[in-house]
Design an enzyme around this catalytic site. Structure first.
Site, PDB file in Angstrom:
ATOM      1  N   TYR A   1      25.651 -11.752  47.178  1.00  2.00           N
ATOM      2  CA  TYR A   1      25.823 -10.734  48.028  1.00  2.00           C
ATOM      3  C   TYR A   1      24.395  -9.590  47.537  1.00  2.00           C
ATOM      4  CZ  TYR A   1      26.450  -7.321  52.547  1.00  2.00           C
ATOM      5  OH  TYR A   1      26.524  -7.123  52.963  1.00  2.00           O
TER       6      TYR A   1
ATOM      7  N   SER B   1      30.632 -14.049  43.103  1.00  2.00           N
ATOM      8  CA  SER B   1      31.079 -13.627  43.877  1.00  2.00           C
ATOM      9  C   SER B   1      31.170 -14.701  45.203  1.00  2.00           C
ATOM     10  CB  SER B   1      29.908 -11.626  44.039  1.00  2.00           C
ATOM     11  OG  SER B   1      30.220 -11.572  44.489  1.00  2.00           O
TER      12      SER B   1
END
Lengths: 323, 323, 323, 323, 323, 323
Positions: free
Chosen positions: B91, B186
């Site tokens: 992200y 992630s």
């Protein structure tokens, strides 16, 4: 936000205090003592998943004859002596894993990535080198170990290790001893400056956002660790400021810079509270050799990051062509 | 400290809620729509200081036919089709710089590092891909853009981009389309799971500390961003929780996992507040293919770090031998 | 604590840099383009529990002809055209709920409370207006969307919306077009200044603790968001500072102020890290029309709060008597 | 993140400890003592910029005959007795400015907004009522003033003030004494519950995210202020926990709830660390009258915000029709 | 880091504003009023585990005739009148426990440790003295109680208590009234300065990192509590700064210092955000009697800690010899 | 807030894992090795301002024959052998200044306050004892020095020093060797437990909020330092958890407790994140001798503070009468 003097003032900024009178003598005798012991180089090939590089596990004897570990990475199949880059780690880090730090060797250099003794358990890159020397009462961290006595100070050992690392690098068959540069960021930059001031004939110096510069100022203008370890120590040992500041003057990058001659590239972040810009400019402005400075106005301690790497590769690229 | 259920419970943990009834239809039509447009692959050699790898700047058309950028890195001089690793970023990050992320190609893989549209200005690795689609009122960040409508949701576009990236990878001469794996950490791990659920014939899936799993639980058990963008949105748009949770169910890694078949490696940090362990285990435990999980009891969102990389390289190493 | 220059210096403070040469041309063409599309005003009575006011849901076409929502509140039973107050929201907020913001209409004004496109999911007041335009890679938030190109920049759209909102307000039967004022706090204050610089014949301007003023300085003197979105972007896109600062110069309140003529009331908090006092004084001191400044020495970004409201009502009260 | 028990448990949650044996006697005598003094109502018309409402500055005698200030706001030109809403402020706040809190009167109610003695200098709304009573050593704030003795405790005075405020409201010509409701958020909600337990014939009770409920539990499950003032006091006065908890039992909303009969609306935020959900549910579940609870799963102490206001207006709307 | 002006400037630093015209009159009448009531000294032997000291629980009447508690500690078996040290506590603290603060009496002094009324529930040392006086609306803490009126201000009472404490000390058989010193740190240092300015014939004054000095500056240069209580109050009561600053001028240590004559020892920490160095130097530089200053360059509000104690004992040691 | 299990569970809580099989052997050989060297006691009278006590500077040889410093304080003029209290410092602290820690000797005990080697530069009390032993790479602090090898572990040295301190205390003329107790808080409490498990014939043990108990659990239930040094180390040295936990098992207070016989007083704070209650109860519940526990429900790591001191004095008071 900008954390220090305005840029105009930084460009002119110079530290007021000079090196201690016996600074050169201190380092000459420190290095002479170290050199009474053999380098004791041990080199072992390491099997890794990386197919483009050869990796060797290197051990050499640093301060006190204590073994210091490093990785030597070279482009697979390279022939003839290569230019070498000796890299020192940031605070809390070590040489890291064989899978980390592939850039220099991938770009054609012999890359020697050195441990910082006792460190390598607090950053992102692990270390594997003990510091067998204990210390008087110290604040947690490395900054105040033995800090009341220059001879017992932790960073004396680290600087000697750094010089010995360059000497080790020059002994490798794969390395052309005339084309050895030192590089590092933060603590690694401070150690690169130390090597620049103590080692003759370096082909280049790269000090990104260097730590350990104009330390007497640093401890009054930032709360950030690791500089803050020093005022935290003095907050308890209130009457020892004189001895502490004296010890620090022997490892201050400003004084090493004034003794250096190799071409140097500095970088600095104007929003860096860890290594405040005025302390970096103090070293840069004192640097006695050819020098350049990359100023990153909107960066903190990450400095130029990959742009610093790109600039460092360009700065040292002539070495690849044998220059 | 451990931030979620005890390990015993995690090993058995399963999400209670299933996928929406039209989940498969939603993605089939989303992908069908994307495939009405050509991939439009553009590939340009990039000149870099790295001598061991070839780097190409790649553009392909993703969701809506919008151009998506990537780097293709291959070992210099490799002959014959290679196994490929398609990597999705965390992200806030993008494909990064050509000097970053050398590991996979150095280990012998064709490495395609994909941008996340609109991202790449908040992490350590820059991005170069716009997201030309706007959105309704959103909390700063990407999690709530278009969140009240599955068709308008930002992550629908990102998942389609991810699938198209795999399709693009399979078209390269340098790549053996039967040996393509997807990897990521992630958010990148979440996208790898999405690809695993939507693409047939993948040779492997690596999801390190994956994001976007069991999201309805995640938003109640952590305050950490980026999951926290969702409760922050709902704190203002209080009456929209139903629509928001419905939209999220279409991009939940738990449901993609239940549709996947390729061998998968997961990793998780038991001290990770960003991607709480129960959400990662929920995806792992739902994963329909062969799977393994590396549990790091003392790590937060950094997970296994270089150990995850080492394990990933080992997990996919058989592909290098044509397996 | 006071967060900026001493008050003496603030009273004299002026930004050194002027507007870009094509500033006026940029806005003329931006507005001309917007005016090629009809305002497309849609107004619908809303049923609310408030018995003293009439509330209408208003939609008009802003930048790109995109619909923008607003509430129009008027004192129930008011006859004849009223003076109007057009209010712009603070960062992250929208027009809010019909139950919020009753003050201006309760005091006798027609009150038009405008959405900020894409915002309204992060503050206390919700928004209902999408921004259908996407952007290049951006830091979470609105400050860096399209920031490398003035034409693509998010705040260009917001400023056009603001001007169109005033134009819309002037078309209402209930409003006397000669008695229209613009008001706002923080981002709303910045937009009020933009309207003041771009719209003729305004009856008054209220800019409380205005944002978007002397931005090139703001990003170096505060860490507080949302200004900090810009250095955070530049910390990743290190080489783009020139383009970014150029774009910002087109929406800087200092330059709008220098083009304004309507009487203006500013307010500032000397402890405000979000909109540092020097940036507010820079706009005030550049303001070309009659002006006054309320200085709150002990307030942060809340500024004068209800005292600012009281002063604003008093400042615009003459409009109620037809002045 | 959710900060307390799961919702399933909350729905059933009940405090284990009952009221002290002399709870009713304590309050009967406290109120009887207060009623030995006249209410001493003073009402003065206030000139404000608000044209739709009439505002009066009200003073009545509360605990100890001490003057307590309030604003009375009524719709301008309303005829005949109105239903009234008596509102108590949140911790640190007072009745605020005449320009704040226009909603209830704008919706047709007589709105009496009461000061909390000594408070009104720490929130967003100022207060104008002294607390002439001193106290033993206390932690900064109001929670521990006189806390070792129920008779000397600060909140005893505040509860008596609250009851007297309702009695004052019922004496206004503009108010129908049979249609008086009490409302408040946080501390105001706690005081509304106290009034609900002590005053007969209330037409409604609104307790949004109420404070002062199940206090013995609250002080063990949250670090957030103001509950945290109590453990902070006990951290110094370690041996006084018995006396402190006993005092608190006299003002606990759970015990007032068990004595209330008027229809009540509660609200709660499942992410509220200030008034943890279990303490709110403990009061709600103990409430002896008709009751409803609005649960906001993604809100902290802001609770339902304007949605709580909307629901409160709807809940009390029948009073406007004389019901 | 250093938090205020450079040391060079500090050494010369003086406050610009003088005492209010009726400063002396204010205190004369305040003390005269207090002295209309008897000291009412009550002294009770306390049984403690400490075998080397005698401890008495002392109560005297302070401001308004209100009882104030103190401990009197004397070396067991001391004969003849002793020099006495009257000590005032730091903010939030009281006289503490009989087991705390043994140093002064162990060193041969009669040690009178005074409560600060209402305090003693927030620091490490408990208090046992109520403040029976209430106040207008105040920010949590003691700084703003009654702050809009010098006569009603909390610190007026505390200063009167301090003077009366010295008067009480002089009445003990065990104390030589000609050899009484006042000491304290932080708030206690501010009270020591107040006593120094108001009491004749003191034998010494020790003000370690004193609070309550140059308060009008302090509130603009630090965010730290307790000074920050004042701007927090003014942030709500925005129009009351004039009255507030006027009240504070009556208790400012700078003005007491200008009226003092006894030999004084100050200490200061250059990293102290709680009592910023310029405010301490302002008091020191204004001090009218013989004075000395210990500067701790690397300490925050802990100042010299045990070194301050050691220096204080040395500074007052001559009193032990009857000097 | 309460930070661990409910009190009911704590009262029963027991660690699941036992001591390593060679635990006793490990300590027997460690102590035997230390005892091969003479205690080497050096004692020097110190001149202090304290007139009620005699203070001696003590040095004895601890682990490895390394000198360890201590203060010996005795009531001046005491005759005959006294009961003695050997006190160990909290983490980061040393024996402190001669002016600190007067309580035990003032109460009639011979008080030996011991340094912790290498510590005493981070807390409030300075240390003067070096640790001449270095270590492998470690996280800043003392917890991970040598942590991969029980024989090289820092705390092995500290425990040996503690035992030798008791042995030194028993050799003083002023001390009755049959009436020696060990006391300490936090790290000092952990060392007191170690001494309790390793030294025969102790007259009492006081462990206030003891550290170093049930460490394998502690590192998973708190983020607070110094326990957090261990997971921070393991976050980098991810594959070494087995070795690390094994080393820690040799210095775990739970295992020392199971081997102790002297009467013991424990204290615990239920809001203590530094030494979580379950870890303290695990040691208490395992303690093999007579024992008591003071539970402070509203205290964090300060525990009972002066109340713990009062209770400790009472607990050991019988020793003063020769019991």
């Amino acid at each position: 936000m900008h954390v220090d003097l305005p840029l105009d003032s930084l460009l002119e900024y110079r530290a007021a205090t000079g090196a201690p009178a016996d600074f050169d003598e201190f380092w000459e005798s420190s290095l002479a003592e170290a050199r009474t012991r053999p380098l004791g180089l041990r080199v072992a090939k390491v099997d890794t998943p990386v197919r483009t590089l050869d990796v060797h596990d290197v051990v050499f004897n640093g301060y006190g004859g204590h073994p210091v570990r490093a990785w030597l990475k070279t482009p697979r199949g390279a022939d003839g002596p290569l230019p070498a880059v000796v890299e020192f780690p940031g605070y809390g880090n070590g040489r890291g894993d064989v899978l980390e730090g592939l850039e220099w060797a991938s770009a054609g250099f012999a890359h020697l990535s050195i441990d910082a003794r006792g460190q390598g358990a607090a950053g992102s890159r692990a270390g594997a080198t003990p510091d067998p020397v204990g210390s008087a009462a110290a604040f947690p961290g490395f900054m105040t170990r033995g800090i009341e006595d220059p001879a017992a100070y932790y960073y004396r050992r680290l600087v000697v290790d750094a010089v010995r690392a360059v000497e080790a690098a020059r002994t490798f068959d794969a390395v052309d001893p005339a084309r050895v540069a030192v590089v590092g960021g933060s603590q690694g930059g401070g150690l690169a400056l130390a090597a620049a001031g103590l080692v003759d004939g370096l082909a280049g110096v790269v000090a990104c956002v260097p730590f350990l510069c104009h330390i007497d100022r640093a401890v009054t203008v930032t709360d950030a660790h690791p500089y803050a370890e020093i005022p935290r120590y003095l907050a308890v040992h209130r009457t020892r400021a004189g001895a502490v500041l004296r010890t620090l003057s022997y490892i201050d990058g400003v004084h090493f810079a004034a003794r250096a001659g190799a071409p140097a590239l500095f970088t600095v972040g104007l929003m860096d509270p860890v290594c405040p810009p005025s302390t970096v400019f103090a070293a840069h402005n004192a640097y006695a050799g050819p020098k350049d400075m990359l100023v990153w106005p909107y960066n903190a301690h990450e400095g130029g990051g990959v742009e610093d790497l790109r600039a460092s590769l360009a700065f040292l690229a002539p070495l690849l062509d044998g220059k």
